[in-house]
Design a protein around this motif. Sequence first.
Motif, mmCIF file in Angstrom:
data_model
loop_
_atom_site.group_PDB
_atom_site.id
_atom_site.type_symbol
_atom_site.label_atom_id
_atom_site.label_comp_id
_atom_site.label_asym_id
_atom_site.label_seq_id
_atom_site.Cartn_x
_atom_site.Cartn_y
_atom_site.Cartn_z
ATOM 1 N N PHE A 175 -7.264 4.911 -2.478
ATOM 2 C CA PHE A 175 -6.678 4.398 -1.233
ATOM 3 C C PHE A 175 -7.608 4.449 -0.023
ATOM 4 N N GLY A 176 -8.758 5.061 -0.180
ATOM 5 C CA GLY A 176 -9.731 5.064 0.915
ATOM 6 C C GLY A 176 -9.420 6.029 2.043
ATOM 7 N N ARG A 226 0.838 -1.207 0.000
ATOM 8 C CA ARG A 226 0.000 0.000 0.000
ATOM 9 C C ARG A 226 0.872 1.257 0.000
ATOM 10 N N GLU A 227 1.967 1.231 0.776
ATOM 11 C CA GLU A 227 2.844 2.406 0.848
ATOM 12 C C GLU A 227 3.523 2.674 -0.496
ATOM 13 N N ILE A 228 4.038 1.610 -1.122
ATOM 14 C CA ILE A 228 4.688 1.773 -2.427
ATOM 15 C C ILE A 228 3.684 2.295 -3.452
ATOM 16 N N ALA A 229 2.472 1.758 -3.407
ATOM 17 C CA ALA A 229 1.438 2.206 -4.349
ATOM 18 C C ALA A 229 1.131 3.690 -4.163
ATOM 19 N N MET A 230 1.073 4.151 -2.913
ATOM 20 C CA MET A 230 0.820 5.579 -2.651
ATOM 21 C C MET A 230 1.965 6.442 -3.172
ATOM 22 N N GLU A 231 3.192 6.007 -2.909
ATOM 23 C CA GLU A 231 4.360 6.762 -3.386
ATOM 24 C C GLU A 231 4.352 6.878 -4.904
ATOM 25 N N LEU A 282 -5.958 12.591 0.940
ATOM 26 C CA LEU A 282 -4.558 12.894 0.640
ATOM 27 C C LEU A 282 -3.856 13.513 1.850
ATOM 28 N N ASP A 283 -4.531 14.426 2.519
ATOM 29 C CA ASP A 283 -3.894 15.133 3.640
ATOM 30 C C ASP A 283 -3.660 14.234 4.852
ATOM 31 N N ALA A 284 -4.396 13.147 4.949
ATOM 32 C CA ALA A 284 -4.170 12.220 6.061
ATOM 33 C C ALA A 284 -2.798 11.565 5.945
ATOM 34 N N ILE A 285 -2.270 11.487 4.739
ATOM 35 C CA ILE A 285 -0.974 10.848 4.502
ATOM 36 C C ILE A 285 0.129 11.883 4.285
#
Length: 389
Positions: A342-343, A315-320, A346-349
Amino acid sequence: MERQWGVYIHIPFCRQKCFYCDFPSVAGRERYESGYIDALCREITVQGALYRGKWGTPATIYMGGGTPSVLPFQLMETLLKTLQEVFALPTASGERQKKPVEFTVECNPGTIDLAYLTLLHDLGVNRLSFGVQTFDDALLKRIGRIHTGAQAREAMELARAAGFRNVSMDLIYGLPGETQAMLVHDLETMVSLQPEHISIYGLQLEEGTAFARMQEMGKLSLPDDDTVEAMYDAMTSFLPQHGYARYEISNFAKPGYESRHNLSYWRDVPYLGIGAAAHSYLEGQRYENVREIPAYIEGIRSGSGVRRQEEAMTREIAMEEFAFLALRTARGIDRRHFEQRFGVPLDAIYADAIAKLKRQGLLAEDAAGVRLTELGMKYGNVAFEEFLL
């Protein structure tokens, strides 16, 4: 279920390996061409038909390399007819589609003639990408290109004569011995030819290339950093003044002629890679086909398979990856698309990264999302680092 997706087809053959190139391509392997096209057609027939059955006709097809236009006429004809059959593509004289498949083929100006381009056009190709790099004959020789500046100019005449109305040209700046005046002359020459799309890249010294070896031996004379920065500034101001809007870090287009295939890479759209060393992005995971041409041909013939999964996509790689790729475009990261994917908002991450980059003047923000500023595009790697989790 119809959905947007793309197809990439890799042709690994070249007449000569350019000195800066680290793509999976080879020169002097003509003996493999026939067997390779046979294997490609088999992979297209099986894998292409599978995904067409799942997702419908692809929105884009891109044939890259290597140099696709070094394929002999008959082999290219065989390949194009297979693609037409599997994906039900219209021919140039056939039905008109509301939004036809964008079908691009990369060409070297030193490998084409009117008959070859007419073949491409008549069998469904509707976009060409010419690797020009520079119009300066001395520079072309210095970087290992096989064409001349005159052939690059003539390529556009041939493309128009064959019926193409969507043509892209590539330039590279920061070449050995290049001055800012030489780059400006290249830009002026290119816009005078009126391609619909221009890609322009700064020279990168990639490991394993001839240029990297020359640099290690002290035999490569490159422009200094200040000159390269001045070239970048000249390029980013010149092209918009001449009707080419910047829609991605390295890409400029006339309105409506942005590369739909490249945009799909940057917008998280799945794609199927066909051929040796081709990459696929399917069901949220990345795959690579075997790189060696004989192994690819044998894997297809024997049915043992040629596709291998790359590092499992967390999930982290996909977000990056989502963030890096979206930030390359002028539109940037779409908040709604990120949350759908990602559910989480954007600002939460990325709230801290966004705040920091805004303070540095590298990022702009609005209700729709965040995007790189002009300064951010210039120093994109600095911005991308902040999106590493």
